[in-house]
Design a protein around this motif. Sequence first.
Motif, short mmCIF file in Angstrom:
data_model
loop_
_atom_site.label_atom_id
_atom_site.label_comp_id
_atom_site.label_asym_id
_atom_site.label_seq_id
_atom_site.Cartn_x
_atom_site.Cartn_y
_atom_site.Cartn_z
N UNK A 1 -11.24 -7.19 -2.65
CA UNK A 1 -10.34 -6.55 -3.63
C UNK A 1 -11.00 -5.24 -4.06
N UNK A 2 -10.26 -4.15 -3.97
CA UNK A 2 -10.86 -2.83 -4.24
C UNK A 2 -10.73 -2.42 -5.72
N UNK A 3 -11.43 -1.32 -6.05
CA UNK A 3 -11.35 -0.76 -7.42
C UNK A 3 -9.90 -0.35 -7.74
N UNK A 4 -9.16 0.00 -6.71
CA UNK A 4 -7.75 0.39 -6.89
C UNK A 4 -6.96 -0.77 -7.50
N UNK A 5 -7.19 -1.98 -6.98
CA UNK A 5 -6.51 -3.16 -7.51
C UNK A 5 -7.03 -3.50 -8.91
N UNK A 6 -8.36 -3.43 -9.08
CA UNK A 6 -8.96 -3.86 -10.35
C UNK A 6 -8.53 -2.96 -11.52
N UNK A 7 -8.08 -1.75 -11.19
CA UNK A 7 -7.61 -0.84 -12.25
C UNK A 7 -6.17 -1.16 -12.69
N UNK A 8 -5.49 -2.01 -11.97
CA UNK A 8 -4.09 -2.34 -12.31
C UNK A 8 -4.02 -3.16 -13.61
N UNK A 9 -2.91 -3.00 -14.30
CA UNK A 9 -2.69 -3.70 -15.56
C UNK A 9 -2.88 -5.21 -15.40
N UNK A 10 -2.32 -5.76 -14.33
CA UNK A 10 -2.36 -7.22 -14.14
C UNK A 10 -3.79 -7.73 -14.02
N UNK A 11 -4.61 -7.04 -13.25
CA UNK A 11 -6.01 -7.45 -13.09
C UNK A 11 -6.77 -7.28 -14.41
N UNK A 12 -6.52 -6.14 -15.11
CA UNK A 12 -7.25 -5.86 -16.35
C UNK A 12 -6.89 -6.87 -17.44
N UNK A 13 -5.66 -7.33 -17.42
CA UNK A 13 -5.17 -8.18 -18.50
C UNK A 13 -5.55 -9.65 -18.29
N UNK A 14 -5.44 -10.11 -17.04
CA UNK A 14 -5.56 -11.56 -16.82
C UNK A 14 -6.89 -12.01 -16.20
N UNK A 15 -7.67 -11.07 -15.68
CA UNK A 15 -8.88 -11.48 -14.95
C UNK A 15 -10.09 -10.69 -15.43
N UNK A 16 -11.27 -11.30 -15.30
CA UNK A 16 -12.50 -10.60 -15.68
C UNK A 16 -13.28 -10.20 -14.44
N UNK A 17 -13.69 -8.94 -14.41
CA UNK A 17 -14.49 -8.44 -13.29
C UNK A 17 -15.55 -7.48 -13.82
N UNK A 18 -16.62 -7.27 -13.04
CA UNK A 18 -17.62 -6.27 -13.47
C UNK A 18 -16.93 -4.92 -13.72
N UNK A 19 -17.40 -4.23 -14.76
CA UNK A 19 -16.76 -2.96 -15.17
C UNK A 19 -17.32 -1.76 -14.41
N UNK A 20 -18.59 -1.88 -13.99
CA UNK A 20 -19.26 -0.70 -13.42
C UNK A 20 -19.49 -0.84 -11.92
N UNK A 21 -19.65 0.30 -11.27
CA UNK A 21 -20.02 0.36 -9.85
C UNK A 21 -19.06 -0.45 -8.99
N UNK A 22 -17.77 -0.31 -9.26
CA UNK A 22 -16.78 -0.98 -8.39
C UNK A 22 -16.66 -0.19 -7.09
N UNK A 23 -16.19 -0.85 -6.04
CA UNK A 23 -16.05 -0.16 -4.76
C UNK A 23 -14.59 -0.02 -4.35
N UNK A 24 -14.31 1.09 -3.67
CA UNK A 24 -13.04 1.26 -2.98
C UNK A 24 -13.22 0.81 -1.54
N UNK A 25 -12.13 0.87 -0.76
CA UNK A 25 -12.20 0.41 0.64
C UNK A 25 -13.24 1.21 1.41
N UNK A 26 -13.21 2.54 1.24
CA UNK A 26 -14.14 3.38 1.99
C UNK A 26 -15.58 3.08 1.58
#
Length: 187
Positions: free
Chosen positions: A127-152
């Motif tokens: 799951x990329x940083x692009x997904x984790x920035x979405x409202x649904x991920x931010x609201x319902x799930x917990x993930x590390x806030x820093x140093x997220x990765x994109x696909x590249x």
Amino acid sequence: MRAAIQRRYEAPLLKRLGGTVDGEHVLEIGCGQGVGTQIILEQFGAAHVTAIDLDPAMIDRARERLRDHGDKVALRTGDAEHIDAPDDSFDAVFDFGIIHHIPNWRASIEEVHRVIRPSGRFYFEEVTSHALARWSYRTFLEHPEHDRFGAFGFVHELETQHLHVGDRATTRFFGDFVIGVATNHDS
Ligand SMILES: C[S@@+](CC[C@H](N)C(=O)[O-])C[C@H]1O[C@@H](n2cnc3c(N)ncnc32)[C@H](O)[C@@H]1O
């Protein structure tokens, strides 16, 4: 829903990109309730799967789900940042959406690389940083806030650590997921 997507969509795509693991010894990191391990045995043909998860409750659920597979499965509590296995001990490692949960995710890639034998493969669905920035991920799930990765960034880190992807990776759902297979280029 998640299990159906894994079985009917992600597994066939991973198989197209990297082939099966017939008769091989496989590690699954972050096995959750054991659906991925079932897929690796039944759809990829692994001879044996060692499956680890940080959460003992998940290991209990996976044990229940996988009881018919007997000694083809070894389940244990374990951390993908510090894998309790010797170097080069697996033919393949599978990651069904777990590395984005790990704050020091580069360390887990280092560990994956360490335990895969030369020319062995790493199958990933992340799951990329692009997904984790979405409202649904931010609201319902917990993930590390820093140093997220994109696909590249994820593929680049694999390549940096001698896990060669080449053209065997693809993104899905507007870049929310990166799915692919890398080969350990160590000789
Ligand atoms: C989103 S779930 C994915 C579970 C399963 N792979 C799937 O696709 O349904 C992430 C899983 O990773 C596990 N996990 C998180 N950090 C971990 C770590 N450092 N080592 C091993 N497992 C971890 C969690 O306990 C959880 O079961």
